[in-house]
Design an enzyme around this catalytic site. Structure first.
Site, PDB file in Angstrom:
ATOM      1  N   HIS A  73      15.499 -36.619  28.689  1.00 15.29           N
ATOM      2  CA  HIS A  73      16.130 -37.625  27.835  1.00 15.29           C
ATOM      3  C   HIS A  73      17.167 -38.453  28.576  1.00 15.29           C
ATOM      4  O   HIS A  73      17.798 -37.973  29.517  1.00 15.29           O
ATOM      5  CB  HIS A  73      16.859 -36.945  26.660  1.00 15.29           C
ATOM      6  CG  HIS A  73      16.014 -35.971  25.915  1.00 15.29           C
ATOM      7  ND1 HIS A  73      16.338 -34.648  25.797  1.00 15.29           N
ATOM      8  CD2 HIS A  73      14.852 -36.146  25.256  1.00 15.29           C
ATOM      9  CE1 HIS A  73      15.412 -34.030  25.084  1.00 15.29           C
ATOM     10  NE2 HIS A  73      14.496 -34.922  24.746  1.00 15.29           N
ATOM     11  N   HIS A  75      20.805 -39.687  28.066  1.00 21.86           N
ATOM     12  CA  HIS A  75      21.958 -39.318  27.250  1.00 21.86           C
ATOM     13  C   HIS A  75      22.998 -40.429  27.292  1.00 21.86           C
ATOM     14  O   HIS A  75      22.967 -41.311  28.140  1.00 21.86           O
ATOM     15  CB  HIS A  75      22.545 -37.990  27.736  1.00 21.86           C
ATOM     16  CG  HIS A  75      21.763 -36.801  27.235  1.00 21.86           C
ATOM     17  ND1 HIS A  75      22.301 -35.859  26.400  1.00 21.86           N
ATOM     18  CD2 HIS A  75      20.478 -36.428  27.448  1.00 21.86           C
ATOM     19  CE1 HIS A  75      21.383 -34.940  26.120  1.00 21.86           C
ATOM     20  NE2 HIS A  75      20.268 -35.264  26.748  1.00 21.86           N
ATOM     21  N   HIS A  90      21.926 -37.712  22.906  1.00 22.36           N
ATOM     22  CA  HIS A  90      20.893 -38.667  23.313  1.00 22.36           C
ATOM     23  C   HIS A  90      21.387 -40.094  23.116  1.00 22.36           C
ATOM     24  O   HIS A  90      22.119 -40.382  22.158  1.00 22.36           O
ATOM     25  CB  HIS A  90      19.623 -38.486  22.497  1.00 22.36           C
ATOM     26  CG  HIS A  90      18.945 -37.170  22.715  1.00 22.36           C
ATOM     27  ND1 HIS A  90      17.802 -36.818  22.056  1.00 22.36           N
ATOM     28  CD2 HIS A  90      19.239 -36.129  23.530  1.00 22.36           C
ATOM     29  CE1 HIS A  90      17.426 -35.617  22.441  1.00 22.36           C
ATOM     30  NE2 HIS A  90      18.303 -35.167  23.335  1.00 22.36           N
ATOM     31  N   HIS A  98      15.724 -38.337  16.046  1.00 20.19           N
ATOM     32  CA  HIS A  98      14.992 -37.985  17.256  1.00 20.19           C
ATOM     33  C   HIS A  98      13.490 -38.060  17.008  1.00 20.19           C
ATOM     34  O   HIS A  98      13.010 -37.724  15.930  1.00 20.19           O
ATOM     35  CB  HIS A  98      15.378 -36.567  17.689  1.00 20.19           C
ATOM     36  CG  HIS A  98      14.681 -36.105  18.928  1.00 20.19           C
ATOM     37  ND1 HIS A  98      14.970 -36.614  20.164  1.00 20.19           N
ATOM     38  CD2 HIS A  98      13.704 -35.189  19.104  1.00 20.19           C
ATOM     39  CE1 HIS A  98      14.206 -36.018  21.059  1.00 20.19           C
ATOM     40  NE2 HIS A  98      13.420 -35.150  20.442  1.00 20.19           N
ATOM     41  N   HIS A 107      11.973 -44.757  14.648  1.00 19.94           N
ATOM     42  CA  HIS A 107      11.769 -43.323  14.525  1.00 19.94           C
ATOM     43  C   HIS A 107      11.993 -42.578  15.832  1.00 19.94           C
ATOM     44  O   HIS A 107      11.376 -41.543  16.085  1.00 19.94           O
ATOM     45  CB  HIS A 107      10.354 -43.041  13.989  1.00 19.94           C
ATOM     46  CG  HIS A 107      10.137 -43.611  12.634  1.00 19.94           C
ATOM     47  ND1 HIS A 107       9.476 -44.798  12.434  1.00 19.94           N
ATOM     48  CD2 HIS A 107      10.528 -43.180  11.404  1.00 19.94           C
ATOM     49  CE1 HIS A 107       9.445 -45.072  11.147  1.00 19.94           C
ATOM     50  NE2 HIS A 107      10.079 -44.118  10.499  1.00 19.94           N
ATOM     51  N   ASP A 112      14.871 -41.076  23.882  1.00 24.00           N
ATOM     52  CA  ASP A 112      13.842 -40.052  23.675  1.00 24.00           C
ATOM     53  C   ASP A 112      12.646 -40.314  24.582  1.00 24.00           C
ATOM     54  O   ASP A 112      11.765 -41.113  24.259  1.00 24.00           O
ATOM     55  CB  ASP A 112      13.379 -40.036  22.212  1.00 24.00           C
ATOM     56  CG  ASP A 112      14.428 -39.489  21.272  1.00 24.00           C
ATOM     57  OD1 ASP A 112      15.388 -38.869  21.745  1.00 24.00           O
ATOM     58  OD2 ASP A 112      14.267 -39.691  20.060  1.00 24.00           O
ATOM     59  N   HIS A 149      16.151 -30.620  30.251  1.00 26.10           N
ATOM     60  CA  HIS A 149      16.483 -29.451  29.441  1.00 26.10           C
ATOM     61  C   HIS A 149      15.627 -28.242  29.820  1.00 26.10           C
ATOM     62  O   HIS A 149      14.569 -28.380  30.439  1.00 26.10           O
ATOM     63  CB  HIS A 149      16.312 -29.782  27.963  1.00 26.10           C
ATOM     64  CG  HIS A 149      17.294 -30.794  27.467  1.00 26.10           C
ATOM     65  ND1 HIS A 149      18.499 -30.438  26.917  1.00 26.10           N
ATOM     66  CD2 HIS A 149      17.253 -32.144  27.470  1.00 26.10           C
ATOM     67  CE1 HIS A 149      19.166 -31.534  26.578  1.00 26.10           C
ATOM     68  NE2 HIS A 149      18.433 -32.582  26.900  1.00 26.10           N
ATOM     69  N   ARG A 172      21.035 -27.602  29.151  1.00 21.22           N
ATOM     70  CA  ARG A 172      20.892 -28.692  30.125  1.00 21.22           C
ATOM     71  C   ARG A 172      20.802 -28.107  31.533  1.00 21.22           C
ATOM     72  O   ARG A 172      21.780 -27.602  32.069  1.00 21.22           O
ATOM     73  CB  ARG A 172      22.080 -29.647  29.989  1.00 21.22           C
ATOM     74  CG  ARG A 172      22.152 -30.254  28.601  1.00 21.22           C
ATOM     75  CD  ARG A 172      23.425 -31.022  28.340  1.00 21.22           C
ATOM     76  NE  ARG A 172      23.423 -31.504  26.951  1.00 21.22           N
ATOM     77  CZ  ARG A 172      24.194 -32.468  26.504  1.00 21.22           C
ATOM     78  NH1 ARG A 172      25.075 -33.052  27.311  1.00 21.22           N
ATOM     79  NH2 ARG A 172      24.122 -32.844  25.252  1.00 21.22           N
TER      80      ARG A 172
END
Length: 191
Positions: A73, A75, A90, A98, A107, A112, A149, A172
């Site tokens: 992602h 961030h 995010h 998300h 959406h 993402d 992640h 993370r």
């Protein structure tokens, strides 16, 4: 109040960025040693192009039939003050839930980007494009950060509130700030 002037390039000119990946320094006893680079380029009103070249994912607990996926992602911050923990949530300039990188803008967070998949040597070599993040303008990711992640991102389909915020991707592992760069990085990677 000082206003930042952001240069907008010509339509035929590329803007470049890079992110030099390193392990989360606050993570103790990780079997991973993730390093590498992520490169970006974009022309105005065109999709963001991304080159991912990473290594050091631990394959010790994986069988030959397993696929190792990790949430990947953009961030909110590229701040290493407290390792990857200070990168915030995010990148979500549109204040939405998300979702998948294939979801429409309403959406999914701009940050993402779904999952990355390691090969059987613990490496990720991948090209992708994104239509929701940019290198200039309101959705610019320059100055923000990439986080890898520990677990697979459930793409907002996990059925719990955390799924619609984080994708339940877990701790993370590694991160890097996204900075502007010269085109020579991209050209060298393509050579």
């Amino acid at each position: 109040m000082e206003r930042r002037h952001q240069h907008h390039p010509d339509h035929d000119t590329y803007v470049y960025g890079r992110c030099d990946m390193a392990m989360n320094p606050t993570l103790v006893d990780s079997p991973h040693n993730i390093t590498g680079v992520i490169l970006f380029r974009q022309k105005v009103h065109k999709p963001l192009e991304v080159l991912i070249d990473l290594e050091g994912f631990s394959m010790a607990s994986m069988s030959n039939h397993d696929i190792q996926e990790h949430g990947f992602h953009v961030h909110q911050f590229g701040d290493l003050t407290d390792g990857c923990q200070s990168f915030g949530g995010h990148f979500d300039p549109d204040d939405v839930t998300h979702g998948s990188p294939h979801s429409d803008q309403r959406h999914r967070h701009a940050g993402d980007w779904g999952n990355i998949v390691c090969d059987n040597e613990g490496k990720v070599h991948r090209n992708l494009t994104d239509h929701n993040s940019n290198l200039v303008g309101f959705h610019s990711i320059i100055g923000r950060g990439i986080v890898i992640h520990a677990h697979k991102d459930d793409l907002g389909l996990g059925g719990v509130p955390a799924s619609l915020k984080t994708g339940n991707a877990g701790p993370r592992l590694a991160c890097c700030p996204i900075v502007s760069s010269k085109g020579v990085d991209w050209e060298g990677a393509q050579g």
